[in-house]
Scaffold this motif. Structure first.
Motif, mmCIF file in Angstrom:
data_model
loop_
_atom_site.group_PDB
_atom_site.id
_atom_site.type_symbol
_atom_site.label_atom_id
_atom_site.label_comp_id
_atom_site.label_asym_id
_atom_site.label_seq_id
_atom_site.Cartn_x
_atom_site.Cartn_y
_atom_site.Cartn_z
ATOM 1 N N GLY A 42 10.676 1.151 -4.199
ATOM 2 C CA GLY A 42 10.599 0.335 -5.408
ATOM 3 C C GLY A 42 10.016 1.147 -6.539
ATOM 4 N N CYS A 43 8.697 1.315 -6.513
ATOM 5 C CA CYS A 43 8.015 2.022 -7.600
ATOM 6 C C CYS A 43 7.641 3.456 -7.208
ATOM 7 C CB CYS A 43 6.749 1.255 -7.981
ATOM 8 S SG CYS A 43 5.567 1.149 -6.607
ATOM 9 N N GLY A 44 7.440 3.687 -5.918
ATOM 10 C CA GLY A 44 6.985 5.005 -5.475
ATOM 11 C C GLY A 44 5.541 5.293 -5.833
ATOM 12 N N GLY A 46 2.848 2.883 -5.037
ATOM 13 C CA GLY A 46 1.909 2.001 -4.340
ATOM 14 C C GLY A 46 1.667 0.687 -5.048
ATOM 15 N N GLU A 47 2.572 0.307 -5.954
ATOM 16 C CA GLU A 47 2.284 -0.883 -6.763
ATOM 17 C C GLU A 47 3.138 -2.108 -6.461
ATOM 18 O OE1 GLU A 47 2.366 0.470 -10.793
ATOM 19 O OE2 GLU A 47 0.503 1.591 -10.531
ATOM 20 N N CYS A 48 4.298 -1.927 -5.841
ATOM 21 C CA CYS A 48 5.188 -3.098 -5.696
ATOM 22 C C CYS A 48 5.211 -3.663 -4.285
ATOM 23 C CB CYS A 48 6.607 -2.721 -6.116
ATOM 24 S SG CYS A 48 7.460 -1.628 -4.961
ATOM 25 N N GLY A 49 4.926 -2.844 -3.282
ATOM 26 C CA GLY A 49 4.892 -3.327 -1.897
ATOM 27 C C GLY A 49 6.227 -3.269 -1.167
ATOM 28 N N CYS A 51 7.901 -0.949 0.025
ATOM 29 C CA CYS A 51 8.003 0.088 1.064
ATOM 30 C C CYS A 51 7.074 -0.161 2.253
ATOM 31 C CB CYS A 51 7.625 1.429 0.448
ATOM 32 S SG CYS A 51 5.898 1.434 -0.090
ATOM 33 N N CYS A 63 5.070 4.653 0.668
ATOM 34 C CA CYS A 63 5.313 5.644 -0.392
ATOM 35 C C CYS A 63 4.038 6.420 -0.720
ATOM 36 C CB CYS A 63 5.877 4.995 -1.650
ATOM 37 S SG CYS A 63 4.718 3.937 -2.544
HETATM 38 S S1 FES Z 1 7.681 1.735 -3.388
HETATM 39 FE FE1 FES Z 1 6.404 0.386 -4.555
HETATM 40 S S2 FES Z 1 4.572 0.328 -3.356
HETATM 41 FE FE2 FES Z 1 5.802 1.807 -2.373
#
Ligand code: FES
Ligand code: FES
Length: 174
Positions: A42-44, A46-49, A51, A63
């Protein structure tokens, strides 16, 4: 530049050998080397969850976990939740509540609730909301996701009651 190293990982109860630089995010290894596409990019950051995976039963954002930090800990992805083709009760709850639009966030939501139920088998509303607080759903399916999480908690409670009843029966009959 760090050279690639050969690493053994325990993923979904199997030992998997990969070659990569130790700083490679676990997410890339799971998706690109092991073809486990349950965890999403998602974000890479650690912010969206999106992964999320379980590491020793705890939900983490893959991520942000470097390959070199995994060691001998057990990694479980969405693919590893279901046993012999039957869905995990949390997966079942999400289907029954139709808690998806595009579905992209659901890996993280499901893993977060499985992780919650590992550490708290009788979560209340605030425990559920806290577990999902930093998981983003851009389709706005939050109400259905919360309903699915509540349903999953009911299933966990019923499962606990039935295993303690069968333990009692074993004790009485032994
Ligand atoms: S890709 Fe968004 S928290 Fe890991
Ligand atoms: S269902 Fe689309 S991002 Fe959550």
């Amino acid at each position: 530049m760090t050279p690639p190293v050969s690493v053994s990982l325990i993923v979904n109860d199997a030992i998997r050998r990969v070659e990569a630089k130790p700083e490679t995010p676990l997410l890339y290894i799971l998706r690109n080397d092991l073809s486990l596409n349950g965890p999403k990019y998602g974000c890479g950051l650690g912010e969206c969850g999106a992964c999320a995976v379980l590491v020793d039963g705890r939900a983490v954002r893959s991520c942000t976990v470097p390959l070199g930090a995994v060691g001998t800990r057990q990694v479980t992805t969405l693919e590893g939740l279901s046993a012999e083709r039957s869905l995990h009760p949390v997966q079942r709850a999400f289907i029954e509540e139709a808690a998806a639009q595009c579905g992209y966030c659901l890996n993280g939501m499901i893993i977060a609730i499985v992780g919650l139920l590992h550490r708290n088998s009788d979560p209340d509303e605030s425990d559920i909301r806290e577990a999902l607080r930093h998981h983003l759903c851009r389709c706005g399916t939050h109400m259905e996701i919360l309903a699915a999480a509540r349903r999953a908690a009911v299933y966990a409670k019923a499962e606990r009651a039935s295993s303690s009843a069968s333990a009692d029966t074993t004790e009485v009959s032994s």
